[in-house]
Design an enzyme around this catalytic site. Structure first.
Site, mmCIF file in Angstrom:
data_model
loop_
_atom_site.group_PDB
_atom_site.id
_atom_site.type_symbol
_atom_site.label_atom_id
_atom_site.label_comp_id
_atom_site.label_asym_id
_atom_site.label_seq_id
_atom_site.Cartn_x
_atom_site.Cartn_y
_atom_site.Cartn_z
ATOM 1 N N HIS A 147 0.842 61.806 -0.470
ATOM 2 C CA HIS A 147 1.056 63.172 0.002
ATOM 3 C C HIS A 147 0.629 63.342 1.464
ATOM 4 C CE1 HIS A 147 2.105 64.787 -3.977
ATOM 5 N NE2 HIS A 147 1.163 63.981 -4.441
ATOM 6 N N ASN A 205 3.532 69.360 -8.739
ATOM 7 C CA ASN A 205 4.696 68.764 -8.091
ATOM 8 C C ASN A 205 5.919 69.637 -8.325
ATOM 9 O OD1 ASN A 205 3.343 66.428 -7.161
ATOM 10 N ND2 ASN A 205 3.677 65.367 -9.092
#
Length: 739
Positions: free
Chosen positions: A130, A203
């Site tokens: 990320h 997510n």
């Protein structure tokens, strides 16, 4: 009270209102369980098994000579047996140690802690995963109290507006990678609640690749660029990822999502968010309920097509973060509804035969409808990217009272991992004192010193119990966070529940839920990714797994790879779930959609102004594109040019319009016009023209009666309404493309 130890940190932004109690209150304490931290030791690299030698893919060195056999130092590699960093042979690296096959993960699993700890500290200072992200500030407003399910104030008090910070991200790429790569998107939300921070770290896909967090380092090592050459960047189209995936059939369901249009969203504003795991809600009476969290975009769901994502990666690698920044800056604030799937907290923690502790499974909305309980609005861009977006430190274990965890082995590992990874990334244990991480509620701890300490604590008794500070700070007892008491029993073992072994039925559910265009895109994605792999064995194993999902999917991918289609055993009688498809059933709002208007000197200025006003009223953004920069002479006055045709392409727009007026001839003569209109048509986007602009469409072989094509003699209200409706559908898949 003289000499009272408040211990209250002044960084919290709020005065502590703790009541002063008598000195006898120090006797009222809970027993603290002290846990010795694991030693940080260097990892030991392991050699591949001699029983299954890897097929060499490089037969020559850069200079053309035969490669030399690499000799690993003995302290890094020695023998074929997997060991810990201290040389202890490992019995199982696929399952964390837990109580029974469905109980919680145990802290004494030293292999899990060492493996995760070392993985968390592999990248400094960039996030291991990320790394590529964009953030924004906003607010959350509860619209429906769920007081019967949870005692968390953020879920029970509709009169309170809760500040939030959201970070969107890709997973596999570095900070310098492109936004539009095919990847999972992080959707992490921090609620600054009155009872402490709540981090819903999710997510844009409701399931995950693996079932147990002990496999996370393996997954990411496989997905990252291959270690000998550090390529490819931000993509999984290479051997190591598909080697891992082919040997881990639990990833099959997730692979269907990642190969779908969900993995290339049009924008952050048009993608869903999911908490992924099943969480536990606790009400004031101690009654528990299980829950899954969903974020539903008010703008509707929309994705890019593959060619668009590839071109945008070069034209504008910041496409998603730019869209978020500019949309918020223009006042078209993105919104998401927060929904919950409420599930009974049964002893076996299953629902309709679905194991709620398995992160590779979802609960179809047809079985458990998503109930909308609130709305989040992002209304302020960060003042400084590093200080806020980069330094924000989310943690799945950050929950207020009223929200608790289940025994999901992936969630259990994440609770450890997220906290541990911040120690190296942000320099020490005081990362919660950074402005973006500070809670908005009072902070009063006995923690002291350490790197990055910003609080100036007072008093002489930073410990519990104490009498010198009147016993303060004292535990809140029943008013504080209380872990739900649950009876657990079982044998300590590295095992998985038998219910975790179904790896294909929900992948079949996903495939059966897709429309024909979506299925074609999934076939194309698998074919592209596997086509990039060099190992034929890897391709064969993936096809063997897909054969257990759907025969049509497998045969189509196999044909594209030039391979025979293997036989499998797909689950029978699996019906689709319409909620899993992103194909809209009605036009979505067009706020934030970008419309390019192709115009030339002599443009119909009145019609152009009328159309721009109509689009702007809906929140859409209109940009004038001309063969040259500067301004255009119009039939009445001048028109400012936003972009010249040579500096932009159709992939940056949601729709293209050819303006009327004598200037349409200049537009039609520009070579970029045919390129952009043809590309937009091929990508199923809305296309429109009025007046003389219709001649341009005809010259580009775009039929006026084609699906999603809007034409009119004038740019009047009816023309604008038809165009806005066409934009709301985003793509017009029924359009016939030239063969």
């Amino acid at each position: 009270m003289g000499g009272t130890q408040s211990g209250t940190s002044d960084y919290a932004g709020a005065e502590s209102t703790l009541a002063i109690r008598s000195k006898s209150c120090w006797m009222q304490h809970v027993v603290l369980e002290l846990v010795r931290p694991s030693r940080k030791v260097p990892i030991v690299a392991k050699s591949p098994s001699k029983a299954a030698p890897a097929t060499p893919r490089r037969k020559a060195t850069a200079s053309g000579g035969a490669p030399k056999e690499a000799v690993a130092p003995q302290w890094a590699q020695g023998g074929d047996t997997l060991t810990t960093a201290t040389g202890v042979p490992v019995d199982d690296t696929d399952n964390s140690l837990r109580v029974g096959d469905r109980g919680p993960t145990l802290l004494d699993d030293f292999h899990l802690r060492e493996k995760i700890m070392h993985f968390d500290h592999e990248r400094i200072p960039e996030r291991v995963v990320h790394a590529r992200g964009a953030g924004a500030h906003g607010t959350f407003r509860l619209t429906k109290s769920i007081e019967k399910l949870s005692c968390a104030s953020v879920l029970t008090n509709p009169s309170v507006e809760t500040p939030v910070f959201v970070r969107f991200s890709t997973v596999a790429g570095s900070r310098g990678s492109a936004d539009t790569a095919r990847d999972v998107r992080g959707f992490a939300v921090r609620f600054y609640t009155q009872e402490g921070n709540w981090d819903l770290v999710g997510n844009n896909i409701p399931v995950f690749f693996i079932q147990d967090g002990i496999k996370f380092p393996d997954l990411i090592h496989a997905a990252k660029p291959e270690p000998d050459r550090e390529i490819p960047q931000a993509q999984t189209a290479h051997d190591t990822f598909w080697d891992f995936a082919s040997l881990a059939p639990e990833s099959t369901h997730m692979l269907m999502w990642v190969m779908s249009d969900r993995a290339i969203p049009r924008s952050y504003r048009t993608m869903e968010g999911f908490g992924v795991h099943t969480f536990r809600l606790v009400n004031a009476r101690g009654k528990t309920t299980l829950v899954k969290f969903h974020w539903k975009p008010v703008a509707g769901l929309a994705s890019l097509v593959w060619e668009e994502s590839q071109k945008l990666g070069g034209i504008d690698p910041d496409f998603h973060r730019r869209d978020l920044w500019e949309t918020i800056g223009a006042g078209a604030f993105p919104e998401w509804d927060l929904g919950v799937q409420v599930l009974p907290d049964t002893d076996d923690q299953t629902f309709e035969g679905i194991d709620l502790l398995d992160a590779t499974k979802l609960v179809p909305e047809e079985l458990a409808p998503v109930e909308i309980i609130g709305c989040m609005t992002l209304n302020r861009n960060p003042s400084n990217y590093f200080a806020e977006t980069e330094q924000v430190a989310f943690c799945t274990a950050h929950v207020p009272r009223g929200i608790d965890f289940t025994d999901d082995p992936l969630l259990q590992a994440r609770n450890f991992s997220y906290l541990d990874t911040q120690l190296s990334r942000l320099g020490g244990p005081n990362f919660d004192q950074l402005p973006i991480n500070r809670p908005h509620s009072p902070v009063n701890t006995t923690q002291r010193d350490g790197f990055g300490q910003q609080a100036v604590a007072e008093g002489i008794a930073p410990y519990n119990p104490n009498s010198l500070a009147g016993g303060c700070p004292f535990p809140a007892g029943g008013q504080g966070f209380v872990h739900v008491p649950r009876q657990i029993s079982g044998t300590r073992a590295r095992v998985r529940a038998a219910s975790f072994s179904d790896h294909y039925s929900q992948a079949t559910l996903f495939w059966n839920s897709m429309s024909k265009p979506e299925q074609e895109h999934i076939v194309g994605a698998f074919s592209f990714e596997l086509g990039k792999c060099q190992s034929e064995e890897v391709k064969d194993r993936v096809l063997a797994n897909l054969a257990n999902v759907d025969a049509g999917l497998t045969s189509a991918v196999a044909a594209n790879l030039g391979k025979p289609s293997p036989k499998g055993k797909p689950a029978r009688g699996v019906v689709g779930s319409p909620a899993l498809s992103i194909m809209p059933s009605a036009p979505a709002p067009v706020a934030g959609r970008v419309v390019g208007i192709l115009a030339g000197d002599g443009v119909d200025g009145a019609g152009l102004l009328s159309l721009v006003k109509a689009l702007t009223a809906t929140g859409a953004v209109a940009q004038v594109i001309a063969p040259h920069g500067g301004s255009l002479s119009a039939q009445s006055g001048t028109v400012v040019v936003d972009k010249s045709a040579m500096t932009t392409q159709s992939v940056e727009y949601d729709a293209l319009v050819v303006a009327g007026g004598p200037g349409a001839a200049e537009v039609g003569a520009d070579p970029y016009t045919a390129l952009n209109l043809g590309e937009a048509y091929r990508h199923y986007k809305p296309i429109a023209a009025w007046g003389e602009g219709r001649d341009v469409l005809e010259a580009c072989a775009i039929a006026s009666d084609a699906e999603g094509v809007v034409t009119g003699a004038r740019a009047n209200r009816a023309f604008a309404n038809d165009l806005i409706d066409a934009i709301g559908w985003h793509r017009h898949w029924a359009r016939e493309l030239p063969q």
